[in-house]
Design an enzyme around this catalytic site. Sequence first.
Site, mmCIF file in Angstrom:
data_model
loop_
_atom_site.group_PDB
_atom_site.id
_atom_site.type_symbol
_atom_site.label_atom_id
_atom_site.label_comp_id
_atom_site.label_asym_id
_atom_site.label_seq_id
_atom_site.Cartn_x
_atom_site.Cartn_y
_atom_site.Cartn_z
ATOM 1 C CE1 TYR A 145 -3.818 2.302 0.680
ATOM 2 C CE2 TYR A 145 -2.549 3.254 2.645
ATOM 3 C CZ TYR A 145 -3.613 3.193 1.519
ATOM 4 O OH TYR A 145 -4.445 4.360 1.766
ATOM 5 C CG ASP A 240 5.796 3.594 1.011
ATOM 6 O OD1 ASP A 240 5.855 4.248 2.020
ATOM 7 O OD2 ASP A 240 4.583 3.449 0.619
ATOM 8 C CE LYS A 268 0.806 4.747 8.334
ATOM 9 N NZ LYS A 268 0.897 4.073 7.035
HETATM 10 C C1 LIG Z 1 0.223 4.770 5.792
HETATM 11 C C2 LIG Z 1 1.149 4.336 4.472
HETATM 12 C C3 LIG Z 1 1.038 5.180 3.420
HETATM 13 C C4 LIG Z 1 -0.125 6.213 3.281
HETATM 14 O O1 LIG Z 1 0.289 7.148 4.266
HETATM 15 P P1 LIG Z 1 -0.908 8.148 4.700
HETATM 16 O O2 LIG Z 1 -0.539 8.958 5.560
HETATM 17 O O3 LIG Z 1 -2.130 7.256 5.188
HETATM 18 O O4 LIG Z 1 -1.438 8.655 3.425
HETATM 19 C C5 LIG Z 1 1.657 4.907 2.347
HETATM 20 N N1 LIG Z 1 2.607 3.856 2.484
HETATM 21 C C6 LIG Z 1 2.761 2.885 3.546
HETATM 22 C C7 LIG Z 1 3.768 2.056 3.177
HETATM 23 C C8 LIG Z 1 1.928 3.287 4.458
HETATM 24 O O5 LIG Z 1 2.121 2.402 5.452
#
Ligand SMILES: *Cc1c(COP(=O)(O)O)cnc(C)c1O
Length: 430
Positions: A145, A240, A268
Site C-alpha cells: 500500500y 516507501d 507516520k
Molecule cells: C500509511 C502508509 C501510506 C499512506 O500514508 P497516509 O499518511 O495514510 O496517506 C503509504 N505507504 C505506506 C507503506 C503506509 O504504511
Amino acid sequence: MMDINSSRNLFERAQRSIPGGVNSPVRAFKSVGGTPIFMQRAKGAYLYDADENKYIDYINSWGPMILGHAFEPVVEAIQKKAVDSTSFGAPTQLEIEMAELIKSMVPNVDLIRMVSSGTEACMSAVRLARGYTGRNKIIKFEGCYHGHADSFLVKAGSGVATFNIQTVPGVTAGVAADTLTAPYNNINAIQELIVQHKNQIAAIIIEPVAGNMGCILPAENFLEQLRKICTEEDIVFIFDEVMTGFRLAQGGAQERLKINADLVTYGKVIGAGMPVGAFGGKFEIMQHIAPLGNVYQAGTLSGNPIAMIAGYTLLNHLKNNSAVYDELDAKGKYLKDELQKVFDEANIPVAINQVGSMISVFFTNKPVNNFTDASSSNINMFNKFFHAMLNEGIYLPPSAYESWFLSNALSYANLDETIQAAKQATAQLL
Ligand SMILES: *Cc1c(COP(=O)(O)O)cnc(C)c1O
C-alpha cells in the site's frame, strides 16, 4: 463483556454525517465486525475509550506513536509553538532544521520535501520518477500500500485488501494500465515485466518490509536483486518507508537492511501524530522538483510549524536515544516468542512474522511471504481472535491485513498481560 455503549451511540450518530461513520475505512471494523471503539484520550501505552475502558495499544495511530501517546516533550513543544501562529505559508527556519535533522539520520537523502501525508509523499515521488526518466509505467507489488493516489489502487494492501476491493471505481483504465504489479518476493515476475516493458518503466516502488498485508519480510537477496535491476535499467528505485522509516532503525529500512534507494518516502513517525509526509533522495533526481526543476509539487500547509515542531522533537529524541531501537527489537522478539508458545500449546497453527517493532499473527500452517499467502490464512479466526483480545483490553489492528505496531512505552508487564490475554483468547478460537 466490556460496556461500550458510548461507542455504540457515537457510531450511530457518526454514520448520519460521516461516510460509514469514519474518516478512514479500516477504522470502521467492517471486516472484523462489531462496533468501532471511539477513543477520547491516550497516554503512554494506554488508550481510553468513550466509556473510559482502558486498552493496551498495538496500533499506535498506525505507527507514529513509537514512544507512546502524549509523549511529553512533543506535547510541550506543540503548545509552545502554537502561540506563534499555526501557519504562515512562508518559509521558516524550523523547516531547515527539520530537513537537516532528517538528513543526519537517514542515508541517501541530499534534498527532502515535506508534504502532509504518506499518500502525497508516494504520489509525488512517482511523479518525480516519471518526470526524471521520461517514462510512464511503474511497478508495485501485490498487497503493498502506498496511499490512495490513483496509480497505487491496483492490487493494493491495507483497506483495499481488507475490504477485498478488486478494481477501484474512479480509477481510469489508463492510469491502471500504467501500474504493473508483481507478487512480493518474486524476482522472476519482475524480470519478465522488465523484458515486456523495456525502457518504459520509470520506477519500482516497494515497502522494504511490507506492513499493509500484515507484516511480511523481504526474502533473502530480494531487495538486492531489485536494486541491481533498477541500476542496470535506469529505473528509479523507490523505498516507501512511510511505515518503516524511523521505526526499524534511525535510518529506516535502508539502514537496517543495508540497501540504497534512489528515492525514499516518509510519513507516520516523521510527524509524531501530526499530518506529515516527506520524500527525498539524491540531488540528481530531486533537482527536478519545482521550483528547482519542472516537476510540479506544492502544498499550502506543507512544512506547517506545528507539524514540524512535533516531528522534529520526536525525531531528535530518537536520534539521541538510539537504545530505543534495541529495546523495541527485544520487545518485538519477546512478544513473538511468547505468542508462538501460546498458540503451540493450544495447537493452533500460526505464522508469526516480526521484525523490530512490527509483528503479525497469521492463522495458517504455511509461511507467509506474499499477498496470496496472507489471504489464504484463516481470516475468520483472526476476526475471532481480534474480538477476544479487544474484550481483554488489548487493542489490535481491526484487520488481518495490518501489521501491529509496538511503542517503546509498552512495558514487559504490558507484554505479559497481552500474552495472558492471548491465552484466554485461544480458548475461544476452536
Ligand atoms: C500509511 C502508509 C501510506 C499512506 O500514508 P497516509 O499518511 O495514510 O496517506 C503509504 N505507504 C505506506 C507503506 C503506509 O504504511
